[in-house]
Design an enzyme around this catalytic site. Structure first.
Site, mmCIF file in Angstrom:
data_model
loop_
_atom_site.group_PDB
_atom_site.id
_atom_site.type_symbol
_atom_site.label_atom_id
_atom_site.label_comp_id
_atom_site.label_asym_id
_atom_site.label_seq_id
_atom_site.Cartn_x
_atom_site.Cartn_y
_atom_site.Cartn_z
ATOM 1 N N ASP A 190 -7.996 -4.418 -13.693
ATOM 2 C CA ASP A 190 -8.150 -5.410 -12.570
ATOM 3 C C ASP A 190 -8.224 -5.009 -11.363
ATOM 4 O OD1 ASP A 190 -4.907 -5.706 -11.161
ATOM 5 O OD2 ASP A 190 -5.053 -4.760 -13.299
ATOM 6 N N SER A 191 -8.914 -5.718 -10.281
ATOM 7 C CA SER A 191 -9.317 -5.123 -8.891
ATOM 8 C C SER A 191 -9.775 -3.856 -8.979
ATOM 9 C CB SER A 191 -7.779 -5.288 -8.141
ATOM 10 O OG SER A 191 -7.929 -5.353 -6.927
ATOM 11 N N ALA A 192 -9.050 -2.834 -8.246
ATOM 12 C CA ALA A 192 -9.524 -1.527 -8.029
ATOM 13 C C ALA A 192 -9.864 -1.014 -9.473
ATOM 14 C CB ALA A 192 -9.174 -0.591 -7.051
ATOM 15 N N GLY A 235 -10.728 -2.604 -12.126
ATOM 16 C CA GLY A 235 -11.713 -3.090 -12.677
ATOM 17 C C GLY A 235 -12.988 -2.202 -12.003
ATOM 18 N N VAL A 289 -11.122 -7.970 -14.313
ATOM 19 C CA VAL A 289 -10.135 -9.059 -13.841
ATOM 20 C C VAL A 289 -10.453 -8.870 -12.341
ATOM 21 C CG1 VAL A 289 -8.142 -10.256 -13.547
ATOM 22 C CG2 VAL A 289 -8.684 -9.050 -15.746
#
Length: 322
Positions: free
Chosen positions: A161-163, A165, A187
């Site tokens: 998720d985020s970084a 991801g 995500v």
């Protein structure tokens, strides 16, 4: 645009009223403490998911990992290497233990949380190298001596998720010609350091993740002259057609919303099968709220279903709205 979910609206108001600091207003240590302080509020994962500590050899030494096993002594349907969010600067195995446990219980797969090195102590490309090496170690079966769930031959999914991801998809691009990946599950991924989208304008000052926060994260991760490197901004890669199938979730009230959609579109144009899940009424960071926020719980369910399908080799491209 739909309204923010009432619980998130209340939480945002609480942040404003109490003067909760933004990540970008403090040091990395301050940010890490802020993330850790949320664990009790967010709640634990399923207690019947067993956890096993592992060591993952890398080109620079070794990193820690936490292997989470589906309950009931089930044979794992696959292995998910999960890279946590936190702007390449924040996050620990403990911070994402609950999410990893939910994914293991719901997907029927073993979930390996990788404790990749963080900036600014270990700037780009240290965390990326750790991610690439973790995928190679799992795919080769080199970690099987530490637990049989990590034996070679199981379907392998890279997720984050985020970084996280960002690390997941960039590492997938680097290793997928040598490491067979069933799916990349992203995500609200970070995909473009230009920060010039409409969602950056609309949500620039949102309490959950501001534009200033993203600049702060990027500056800790790498010198600004490198931000447009495709290994930091994968949306700017010249070619994406060699990547594995993708499942991408975006949060409606998030500065990263538009670049997540744009990345999905680029993958689809390159011929990569892509599923896009648009999560309405929620913000950046919602995936960790599955215990307290119904849309987040549905998001984790959908992610687990995508993992199950990929490991059963039944993934098919589609688009849906949460």
């Amino acid at each position: 645009m739909s309204d923010l979910h009432p619980l998130l609206a209340e939480l945002r108001e609480t942040y404003r009223r109490t003067g909760r600091p933004q990540m970008s207003s403090g040091t990395p240590a301050d940010g890490r403490a802020l993330v850790a302080s949320s664990r009790t509020f967010l709640g634990p994962g399923p207690a019947d998911v067993a956890a096993v500590g592992v060591r993952i050899p890398t080109r620079d030494g070794a990193i820690a990992g936490r292997l989470l096993l589906p309950p009931g002594d089930r044979e794992p349907a696959g292995v998910v290497v999960y890279l946590h969010g936190g702007g390449w600067v924040l996050g620990t195995l403990d911070d994402f233990d609950a999410l990893g446990r939910h994914l293991a219980a719901r997907s029927g797969c073993a979930v390996l949380l990788a404790d990749y090195r963080l900036a600014p102590e270990h700037p780009f490309p240290a965390g990326l190298h750790d991610t690439e090496d973790t995928l190679r170690q799992v795919a080769s079966g080199a970690l099987a001596a530490q637990h049989p769930a990590l034996a070679a031959g199981r379907p392998l999914v890279v997720a984050g998720d985020s970084a996280g991801g960002n690390l997941a998809t960039v590492a997938a691009a680097a290793v997928c010609r040598e490491v067979p990946l069933a799916l990349q599950l992203l995500v609200y991924p970070v995909t473009d350091a230009r920060m010039a989208t409409r969602s950056y304008e609309v949500h620039a000052h949102d309490s959950f993740l501001t534009r200033a926060d993203m600049v702060w994260f990027y500056r800790h991760y790498a010198p600004d002259g490198r931000w447009n490197d495709p290994r930091i901004s994968p949306l700017q890669a010249a070619a994406l057609g060699h990547l594995p199938p993708a499942w991408i979730a975006v949060a409606e009230h998030d500065v990263l919303h538009d670049e997540g959609i744009a990345y999905a579109e680029r993958l689809a144009e390159a011929g990569v099968p892509v599923t896009v899940r648009r999560c309405e009424g929620v913000t950046h960071g919602c995936v960790r709220m599955m215990n307290i926020l119904e849309p987040a719980d549905r998001l984790v369910d959908a992610a687990a279903a995508a993992i199950r399908a990929a490991c059963a080799r039944k993934t098919s491209p589609s688009q849906e709205t949460a």
